[in-house]
Every structure is written in structure tokens, then in C-alpha cells.
Design a protein around this motif. Structure first.
Motif, PDB file in Angstrom:
ATOM      1  N   LEU A   2     -16.667  -0.821  -4.891  1.00 28.97           N
ATOM      2  CA  LEU A   2     -16.633  -0.181  -3.579  1.00 28.97           C
ATOM      3  C   LEU A   2     -17.480  -0.962  -2.590  1.00 28.97           C
ATOM      4  CD1 LEU A   2     -16.850   3.631  -4.382  1.00 28.97           C
ATOM      5  CD2 LEU A   2     -14.878   2.323  -3.655  1.00 28.97           C
TER       6      LEU A   2
ATOM      7  N   LEU B 288     -15.057   3.811   7.935  1.00 28.70           N
ATOM      8  CA  LEU B 288     -14.464   2.970   6.882  1.00 28.70           C
ATOM      9  C   LEU B 288     -14.819   3.494   5.497  1.00 28.70           C
ATOM     10  CD1 LEU B 288     -15.107  -0.579   8.360  1.00 28.70           C
ATOM     11  CD2 LEU B 288     -12.898   0.505   8.071  1.00 28.70           C
ATOM     12  N   VAL B 289     -16.094   3.902   5.324  1.00 31.50           N
ATOM     13  CA  VAL B 289     -16.513   4.411   4.017  1.00 31.50           C
ATOM     14  C   VAL B 289     -15.730   5.676   3.682  1.00 31.50           C
ATOM     15  CG1 VAL B 289     -18.440   5.343   2.696  1.00 31.50           C
ATOM     16  CG2 VAL B 289     -18.809   3.413   4.197  1.00 31.50           C
TER      17      VAL B 289
ATOM     18  N   LEU C  70       0.815  -1.214   0.000  1.00 31.97           N
ATOM     19  CA  LEU C  70       0.000   0.000   0.000  1.00 31.97           C
ATOM     20  C   LEU C  70       0.850   1.266   0.000  1.00 31.97           C
ATOM     21  CD1 LEU C  70      -2.775  -0.859   2.597  1.00 31.97           C
ATOM     22  CD2 LEU C  70      -3.002  -0.759   0.148  1.00 31.97           C
TER      23      LEU C  70
ATOM     24  N   ALA D 217     -15.762  -4.069  -1.597  1.00 27.66           N
ATOM     25  CA  ALA D 217     -14.682  -3.783  -0.654  1.00 27.66           C
ATOM     26  C   ALA D 217     -15.246  -3.559   0.747  1.00 27.66           C
ATOM     27  CB  ALA D 217     -13.885  -2.572  -1.104  1.00 27.66           C
ATOM     28  N   ILE D 218     -16.340  -2.800   0.836  1.00 25.37           N
ATOM     29  CA  ILE D 218     -16.922  -2.521   2.153  1.00 25.37           C
ATOM     30  C   ILE D 218     -17.511  -3.797   2.762  1.00 25.37           C
ATOM     31  CG2 ILE D 218     -19.009  -1.466   3.154  1.00 25.37           C
ATOM     32  CD1 ILE D 218     -16.762   0.435   3.353  1.00 25.37           C
TER      33      ILE D 218
ATOM     34  N   LYS E  19      -6.379  -2.193   1.984  1.00 28.51           N
ATOM     35  CA  LYS E  19      -6.506  -0.865   2.580  1.00 28.51           C
ATOM     36  C   LYS E  19      -7.492  -0.902   3.756  1.00 28.51           C
ATOM     37  CE  LYS E  19      -6.730   3.636   3.039  1.00 28.51           C
ATOM     38  NZ  LYS E  19      -5.610   4.378   3.623  1.00 28.51           N
ATOM     39  N   LEU E  20      -8.630  -1.578   3.559  1.00 29.78           N
ATOM     40  CA  LEU E  20      -9.613  -1.635   4.635  1.00 29.78           C
ATOM     41  C   LEU E  20      -9.124  -2.499   5.795  1.00 29.78           C
ATOM     42  CD1 LEU E  20     -12.848  -1.639   2.549  1.00 29.78           C
ATOM     43  CD2 LEU E  20     -12.104   0.106   4.139  1.00 29.78           C
TER      44      LEU E  20
ATOM     45  N   PHE F 226     -22.855   5.264  -1.806  1.00 29.13           N
ATOM     46  CA  PHE F 226     -22.286   5.115  -3.150  1.00 29.13           C
ATOM     47  C   PHE F 226     -23.343   5.403  -4.201  1.00 29.13           C
ATOM     48  CE2 PHE F 226     -19.708   1.667  -0.876  1.00 29.13           C
ATOM     49  CZ  PHE F 226     -18.761   2.579  -0.476  1.00 29.13           C
TER      50      PHE F 226
ATOM     51  N   PRO G 137     -23.646   1.513   3.377  1.00 31.80           N
ATOM     52  CA  PRO G 137     -22.680   2.181   2.493  1.00 31.80           C
ATOM     53  C   PRO G 137     -23.183   2.254   1.056  1.00 31.80           C
ATOM     54  CG  PRO G 137     -21.551   0.644   3.910  1.00 31.80           C
ATOM     55  CD  PRO G 137     -23.010   0.462   4.185  1.00 31.80           C
TER      56      PRO G 137
ATOM     57  N   TYR H 205      -9.486   7.056  -0.326  1.00 33.58           N
ATOM     58  CA  TYR H 205      -8.463   6.197  -0.920  1.00 33.58           C
ATOM     59  C   TYR H 205      -8.592   6.109  -2.440  1.00 33.58           C
ATOM     60  CZ  TYR H 205      -5.822   1.801  -1.503  1.00 33.58           C
ATOM     61  OH  TYR H 205      -4.931   0.826  -1.872  1.00 33.58           O
ATOM     62  N   ILE H 206      -9.832   6.072  -2.932  1.00 34.03           N
ATOM     63  CA  ILE H 206      -9.982   5.969  -4.379  1.00 34.03           C
ATOM     64  C   ILE H 206      -9.893   7.342  -5.050  1.00 34.03           C
ATOM     65  CG2 ILE H 206     -11.322   3.830  -4.402  1.00 34.03           C
ATOM     66  CD1 ILE H 206     -13.653   6.029  -5.191  1.00 34.03           C
TER      67      ILE H 206
ATOM     68  N   LEU I 132      -5.498  -4.435  -3.449  1.00 34.26           N
ATOM     69  CA  LEU I 132      -5.174  -3.126  -2.879  1.00 34.26           C
ATOM     70  C   LEU I 132      -6.371  -2.508  -2.175  1.00 34.26           C
ATOM     71  CD1 LEU I 132      -3.000  -1.336  -5.589  1.00 34.26           C
ATOM     72  CD2 LEU I 132      -2.270  -2.174  -3.375  1.00 34.26           C
ATOM     73  N   LEU I 133      -7.572  -2.747  -2.685  1.00 33.52           N
ATOM     74  CA  LEU I 133      -8.776  -2.210  -2.043  1.00 33.52           C
ATOM     75  C   LEU I 133      -9.019  -2.898  -0.699  1.00 33.52           C
ATOM     76  CD1 LEU I 133     -11.532  -1.945  -4.810  1.00 33.52           C
ATOM     77  CD2 LEU I 133     -10.567  -0.063  -3.523  1.00 33.52           C
TER      78      LEU I 133
ATOM     79  N   LYS J 183     -12.755   6.554   4.696  1.00 33.68           N
ATOM     80  CA  LYS J 183     -11.380   6.199   4.327  1.00 33.68           C
ATOM     81  C   LYS J 183     -11.332   5.629   2.911  1.00 33.68           C
ATOM     82  CE  LYS J 183      -9.008   7.001   8.127  1.00 33.68           C
ATOM     83  NZ  LYS J 183      -7.930   7.986   8.177  1.00 33.68           N
ATOM     84  N   LEU J 184     -12.316   4.804   2.595  1.00 37.96           N
ATOM     85  CA  LEU J 184     -12.329   4.154   1.281  1.00 37.96           C
ATOM     86  C   LEU J 184     -12.530   5.176   0.169  1.00 37.96           C
ATOM     87  CD1 LEU J 184     -12.248   1.425  -0.218  1.00 37.96           C
ATOM     88  CD2 LEU J 184     -14.710   1.326  -0.005  1.00 37.96           C
TER      89      LEU J 184
END
Lengths: 343, 140
Positions: A275, B88-89, A196, A278-279, A307-308, B53, B49, B95-96, A303-304, B91-92
Motif C-alpha cells: 500500500l 488518494l488513501v 481495471l 502504491a501511495i 488505480k491511483l 496504514f 499515509p 479499492y483493496i 492494478l494497484l 480510494k486505495l
């Protein structure tokens, strides 16, 4: 070193005594060195079993399928299923147990330790060998792999051909098992989130450009979802096909069925899908790297998820896949969880 | 001269505190920007989440999730779950590469009409220089 004969003997014993229904393991496939999953029912067939650094798959996915199959059988065989797990696979199993998706009694775990090695990355190997076919691969004590090709032996440093996740592995031995083969030794990894680092140092716009480029490639084949042991939902939010519109479908039913993401592979829909995946894997992904391996377009999905995993560790001090009795990340909280971002 | 950009904010307000807070702002005739589309949800902990989105996908320039103060949740601990999940959302999304200002969370109680108007004012002020959100927006 995991002694393959020991593994075969144990498997033979289990099948002969009828302790297990069948054993899920690895066997040599038809495409060079790459193995295929093996489902061994007869004690005589244990000879097919193999275990070496080419055994990349996460076999716990088949336990999810097994549960479904069992549920549809009229008189199911109640005996457990034997499964061969590596360190990362065993953590996947811990999460499945933690979520009470499978029962501990339904699975007999044959743990194999990766010891100081790990599994190979086929793409890295193909690149290093420059088109030559490997015939045999062995790990040596001085952190090297000895690869046999048609041109003879070559020694390659483990760092060059090991899968990225193995270089960052937290525990390359099974954390849960009925039988353990090999020793509980850990490969030295100084940077658990090393992959990362380079990425996080980019600016916001560079990160966006990177992800847009990567996720634009996605063709929505859902291979990542199919291979993931954690993606076991009967119905996925990304699917709209499960909802068949017939002549009898009422307007109310149509209205209540929300389309969260369209199936068309365009940027906005791909982002919603990836997304949300990932969540949904936050605090559950155990980094077996299967999604990235099966991706036909080489999207760096790891990578996704990584990161979490990192955020869960940093923000909530949560580590996944070690304790089946621990409450899951998003269904628990602590009073001292960070809230500096809240107004 | 071109018209000034007016951001569109989708606000997920919990029924018991933040919705009542925005109501209070309304009945007390406090002035605040009309850029916000409030959506009442039963609890901030019920905000998936996916809602967030989806809101960005459907063209929101900013998303706000607002709930009761910790300890005041009608369902005792819903907002604690929300706090974890939203962290978390956030941060995500960062991140993107989405601007972190576009996604906010707040605690607004039923008595804090004033605080609610202030949050919306600040949010609109922060969103204006960023311009329209085009990254996650669907083109169709």
C-alpha cells in the motif's frame, strides 16, 4: 518503422564524437529472443544494438544507478549518458526530471517510437506458442505479429501477445528526446483503464479476497522496488535492515527508529509494504509494467498503480509524465479539489 | 450476553485546530464516547499515509484525520495537501476492500468542540455494526 541502421548510425556518431559517455540500449541475450541491457562504450560495438518488440525493459532505471556512481567518483566524467527510451520510458524520464533527480544535461535521449505496436509480454507469448521457441518476431501493418518458430511462420493478433500496458498506452512514442527514430503515431486504445474495469465491478468482499490472495503470495524479495525507476530513495521505509544495532546504539536512537513494517512476509506486513509503495508512486508511476514483469510470484502490481493513476486523473485531472515543469501530484493542490468525503 | 463491541479509533488531530477543538470539548465537559485515542500532529498535512496504514496494522478499528478548515491552516496550505493525499488513501483502501467507513477525515476548528463530539459519536455508531477490523491487523 524504426530503422535499426539509423539507430546504430546515430549511436556510432555520438560515441565517435565523444558527445556521450556511453549508451544504454538493448542487445540480444542468451535466452532465446529476450534481450538484455547493453552498455556500449566503443563505437565499434554499436552493431550489438537491437530494437524490436521484445525490448521490454525500462532502461531509465540505470540512470538512477549512474547518478549514484557519479556521486561517488572523485573525478567524474561530466559528459551525458545516452539512453534509448520507448514511450513509457520517456515518461519515466520526465518524472525524474520533474523531481529534479537527474538533470537534463546529464542525459542524451535517443527516443524510439513503438508506433502502432508496443512490446511483448513474454508470459503471454509463451502461452500462445505452447512451449515452442520464437526465433524472430515482426510487426505487420494489419495489427498482427508474425512469429517465426521451428515449425514455421505463425501470425498472431497483436492483442494476444502485446503487454497489457501497451494495449492501454497513452502515448507509444517518446514525449521527450534529443533524437527521435520512428514516427509519432499512436496505437488506438479506446479504454485507457480497461484492465481495471473487470476488477472494479467486483464487490468489496470479492476485492478483499482477491488482494489478500495476491499479496499473501508476496515473499518480499523487493524485486518490484529494485526495478522501479521511481523507487530511488536512499533508504526505504520498508527496510529496517539499514539500521544496524551495535553496542554503541543508544536507547534514544533505537526509540527514534520506527519499524513501520516487519520484514516477515505475512498478510499485514505485505499490505503495509504494497500500500505504501502504491501511495508513494501515486502521480509518479508511468505504467512501464516492470514491477509486474519481474515479480516472481506474478502479483498483479500494475492494478494497484493503475488505480491511483486513474484516481489522479478523475479527481485532480492530473496526468503524469508529459510535462517536466508541472508540479507533482501530492506537492500541489487546487482550491476546487474534491472534499465531499470530509465531514 | 456477550459484551458489546467497542471500536478503537486512532485520531490524528492537528495541533492548531482539531486538538484545540477536542480540548474545548474536554474542558466544556461535553460527553462523547471514550473510544478515541487522540494523537496530536503538527498539521494534518504532516500525516503520512504510512501512519494510517500502520494504525490499521496495529489494530485500529477506525482512523480519523482531522485538520483546520480550508484557509485556516496555521501553515497556510498544509490541509490542502492533506486533502489531496487523504483522498488518494481513501480510494486505495476502498479499492483493496477495506470498509470505507473505517477511514474518515474531518475539518474541526478550535471553536468546534461540539462538532468534534458529534463526529466521534457518529464514527463510533458507524463502526459498531462493522465489528473488529481484522483485515489489516497484524496477528503477532
Amino acid at each position: 518503422m524504426v530503422n535499426l541502421e539509423d539507430l546504430k548510425n546515430e549511436a556510432h556518431k555520438l560515441l565517435k564524437e565523444g558527445t556521450v559517455k556511453y549508451i544504454i540500449g538493448y542487445e540480444r541475450g542468451t535466452n532465446g529472443l529476450l534481450p538484455i541491457p547493453a552498455f556500449i562504450k566503443n563505437p565499434e560495438d554499436v552493431e550489438r544494438l537491437i530494437w524490436d518488440p521484445t525490448c521490454v525493459f525500462n532502461l531509465t532505471r540505470f540512470l538512477v544507478d549512474e547518478k549514484r556512481r557519479k556521486a561517488s567518483e572523485k573525478e567524474p566524467d561530466e559528459r551525458p549518458v545516452g539512453v534509448i527510451v520507448k514511450g513509457c520510458d520517456s515518461r519515466a524520464l520526465v518524472v525524474l526530471l520533474q523531481e529534479k533527480f537527474i538533470n537534463r544535461d546529464d542525459v542524451y535521449i535517443l527516443g524510439v517510437s513503438c508506433e502502432e505496436a508496443g512490446v511483448l509480454d513474454e508470459k503471454k507469448l509463451a502461452k500462445t506458442l505452447k512451449g515452442k521457441k520464437a526465433k524472430n518476431i515482426e510487426f505487420t501493418k494489419n495489427d498482427n505479429f508474425v512469429v517465426m518458430t521451428e515449425d514455421g511462420k505463425t501470425e498472431i493478433s497483436a492483442k494476444e501477445i502485446l503487454a497489457e500496458r501497451c494495449l492501454e498506452c497513452k502515448a507509444n512514442f517518446p514525449v521527450i528526446y534529443d533524437i527521435l527514430l520512428g514516427e509519432k503515431v499512436k496505437r488506438k486504445s479506446d479504454k485507457p483503464f480497461g484492465s481495471l474495469e473487470k476488477f472494479e465491478s467486483l464487490s468489496k468482499e470479492e476485492r478483499w479476497t482477491f488482494w489478500k490472495e495476491q499479496l499473501d503470495k508476496c515473499i518480499r524479495c523487493y524485486a518490484c522496488r529494485s526495478v522501479c525507476p521511481m523507487c530511488y530513495c536512499d533508504e526505504c521505509v520498508a527496510d529496517t535492515i539499514n539500521f544496524a544495532v551495535t553496542a554503541d546504539t543508544t536507547a534514544e536512537e533505537k526509540a527514534q527508529k520506527i519499524k513501520w513494517a516487519e520484514k516477515s512476509p505475512v498478510t499485514s506486513e505485505n499490505f503495509v509494504y504494497h500500500l505504501v509503495r502504491a501511495i508513494h508512486l501515486a502521480g509518479r508511476c508511468i505504467d512501464c509494467g516492470e514491477c509486474e514483469r519481474v515479480c516472481p510470484l506474478d502479483i498483479p502490481l500494475r492494478l494497484l498503480n493503475k488505480k491511483l493513476e486513474k484516481e489522479a486523473k478523475e479527481l485532480f485531472d492530473y496526468e503524469v509524465g508529459f510535462d517536466p515543469d508541472q508540479p507533482s501530484l501530492v506537492s500541489s493542490f487546487k482550491d476546487e479539489d474534491p472534499e465531499d468525503f470530509i465531514r | 450476553m456477550a459484551e458489546e463491541f467497542e471500536p478503537k479509533i486512532v485520531a490524528f488531530l492537528c495541533k492548531w485546530c482539531s486538538s484545540a477543538g477536542s480540548d474545548l470539548a474536554g474542558v466544556s465537559r461535553m460527553e462523547y464516547p471514550p473510544n478515541v485515542v487522540p494523537i496530536t500532529v503538527m498539521c494534518s498535512g504532516s500525516v503520512s499515509p504510512l501512519y494510517i496504514f500502520s494504525a490499521f496494522k496495529r489494530g485500529a478499528d477506525g482512523v480519523l484525520v482531522s485538520g483546520c478548515h480550508p484557509g485556516d491552516c496555521h501553515y497556510i496550505k498544509g490541509n490542502f495537501y492533506a486533502r489531496r493525499r487523504i483522498a488518494l488513501v481513501k480510494k486505495l483502501l476502498d479499492y483493496i476492500g477495506l470498509e470505507p467507513q473505517r477511514f474518515q477525515m474531518s475539518w474541526v476548528s478550535a471553536a468546534e468542540g461540539k462538532k468534534y463530539t458529534q463526529i466521534i459519536k457518529d464514527f463510533v455508531q458507524e463502526l459498531k455494526p462493522l465489528g473488529p477490523q481484522t483485515k489489516l491487523r497484524s496477528n503477532s
